[in-house]
Design an enzyme around this catalytic site. Structure first.
Site, PDB file in Angstrom:
ATOM      1  N   ASP A 101     -10.248  -4.911  -3.876  1.00 56.63           N
ATOM      2  CA  ASP A 101      -9.504  -4.114  -2.903  1.00 56.63           C
ATOM      3  C   ASP A 101     -10.388  -2.939  -2.521  1.00 56.63           C
ATOM      4  O   ASP A 101     -10.734  -2.114  -3.368  1.00 56.63           O
ATOM      5  CB  ASP A 101      -8.188  -3.622  -3.530  1.00 56.63           C
ATOM      6  CG  ASP A 101      -7.283  -2.894  -2.551  1.00 56.63           C
ATOM      7  OD1 ASP A 101      -7.797  -2.313  -1.573  1.00 56.63           O
ATOM      8  OD2 ASP A 101      -6.056  -2.891  -2.766  1.00 56.63           O
ATOM      9  N   HIS A 145      -7.232  -6.031   0.471  1.00 54.27           N
ATOM     10  CA  HIS A 145      -6.112  -5.099   0.427  1.00 54.27           C
ATOM     11  C   HIS A 145      -4.853  -5.597   1.149  1.00 54.27           C
ATOM     12  O   HIS A 145      -3.755  -5.560   0.604  1.00 54.27           O
ATOM     13  CB  HIS A 145      -6.534  -3.750   1.005  1.00 54.27           C
ATOM     14  CG  HIS A 145      -5.457  -2.725   0.957  1.00 54.27           C
ATOM     15  ND1 HIS A 145      -4.936  -2.253  -0.233  1.00 54.27           N
ATOM     16  CD2 HIS A 145      -4.771  -2.088   1.943  1.00 54.27           C
ATOM     17  CE1 HIS A 145      -3.988  -1.374   0.021  1.00 54.27           C
ATOM     18  NE2 HIS A 145      -3.866  -1.254   1.329  1.00 54.27           N
ATOM     19  N   SER A 197       0.824  -1.202   0.000  1.00 55.98           N
ATOM     20  CA  SER A 197       0.000   0.000   0.000  1.00 55.98           C
ATOM     21  C   SER A 197       0.863   1.259   0.000  1.00 55.98           C
ATOM     22  O   SER A 197       1.651   1.471  -0.916  1.00 55.98           O
ATOM     23  CB  SER A 197      -0.952  -0.044   1.204  1.00 55.98           C
ATOM     24  OG  SER A 197      -1.954   0.928   1.085  1.00 55.98           O
TER      25      SER A 197
END
Length: 254
Positions: A198, A228, A97
């Protein structure tokens, strides 16, 4: 500020024939080393040197995170990279991320000092139209509800904050812009994992990375059974195995 038990950093020196390779792993926004620890432990078991630092403001309280910015997070990773470069012949960077954005920034800035890049659901932008209000909102509102635990696998807790600190988020948006602008400077081999579902990072982030980098050795792997935080989800074994194979292949080629 006391650090939460689950947020402890993790390092391993490496051993055997793979000890010449070091791997720097970065967790994501509002998260902690917990999200990357199983990944690092897998790599360490393969004999690779590993480091999972805790980024400033993470693993304590969301209010502390609001007193930090992207330069603070980047500086920790940059210092860790320099240490790994002294201890290992080759260094790879891995990010989840926001961590994916940070390691891409490292790749842009350090060139050949980094042998390869691995990202998992990297964030370099958002499609949320409310983001244009961040410069104002971050002065008026301390936080929004959090985005933690986007994990398909039942019973898994990543240990992230339940609030989204807006000053820190605004700083992250500035990092996104810088990183996107310099993506053509990324020339290292890249392995990008992207979850097909996600709820945190939109597909446009991964597409932007793939469209703008200059790397010739690029692999995108779609994760069909994870959300995610894929490093703690159902596809984690595949991420770990594919990443190990990627690191070994690039190291052998070099």
């Amino acid at each position: 500020m006391p650090v939460q038990d689950h947020a402890e950093e993790f390092r391993g020196p490496g051993s055997g024939e793979n000890a010449a390779v070091g791997v720097l792993l970065s967790h994501g926004f509002t998260g902690s080393p917990k999200s990357m620890r199983p990944f690092a432990e897998h790599l360490a078991a393969e004999g690779l040197g590993v480091a999972v630092p805790r980024l400033p403001g993470h693993g304590t309280t969301w209010r502390e995170l609001n007193t930090t910015g992207w330069q603070d997070w980047y500086a920790v990773l940059d210092n860790e990279l320099q240490r790994l470069r002294k201890e290992h012949d080759k260094v790879f960077v891995v990010g989840l991320s926001m961590g994916g954005c940070l390691v891409l920034r490292l790749a842009e800035q350090h060139g050949a000092d980094i042998s390869g890049v691995i990202t998992i659901n990297p964030s370099v932008q958002t499609d949320d139209k409310r983001a244009v209000l961040l410069p104002v909102l971050q002065r008026l509102v301390p936080a929004f509800p959090g985005i933690s635990n986007d994990i398909k696998k039942p019973g898994v807790d990543e240990g992230a904050y339940d609030r989204m600190p807006l000053r820190a988020l605004y700083s992250l948006s500035q990092l996104w812009k810088l990183t996107r602008e310099d993506l053509p400077k990324v020339t290292q081999p890249l392995l990008l994992f992207r979850s097909t579902v996600d709820h945190v990072v939109e597909p446009s982030s991964g597409r932007t990375v793939l469209a703008r980098i200059s790397s010739r050795d690029v692999t995108e792997t779609l994760l069909e059974d994870s959300y995610h935080v894929a490093t703690l989800d159902n596809d984690a074994p595949r991420i770990f195995a594919d990443s190990t194979a990627f690191i070994q292949r690039i190291s052998a080629d070099a």
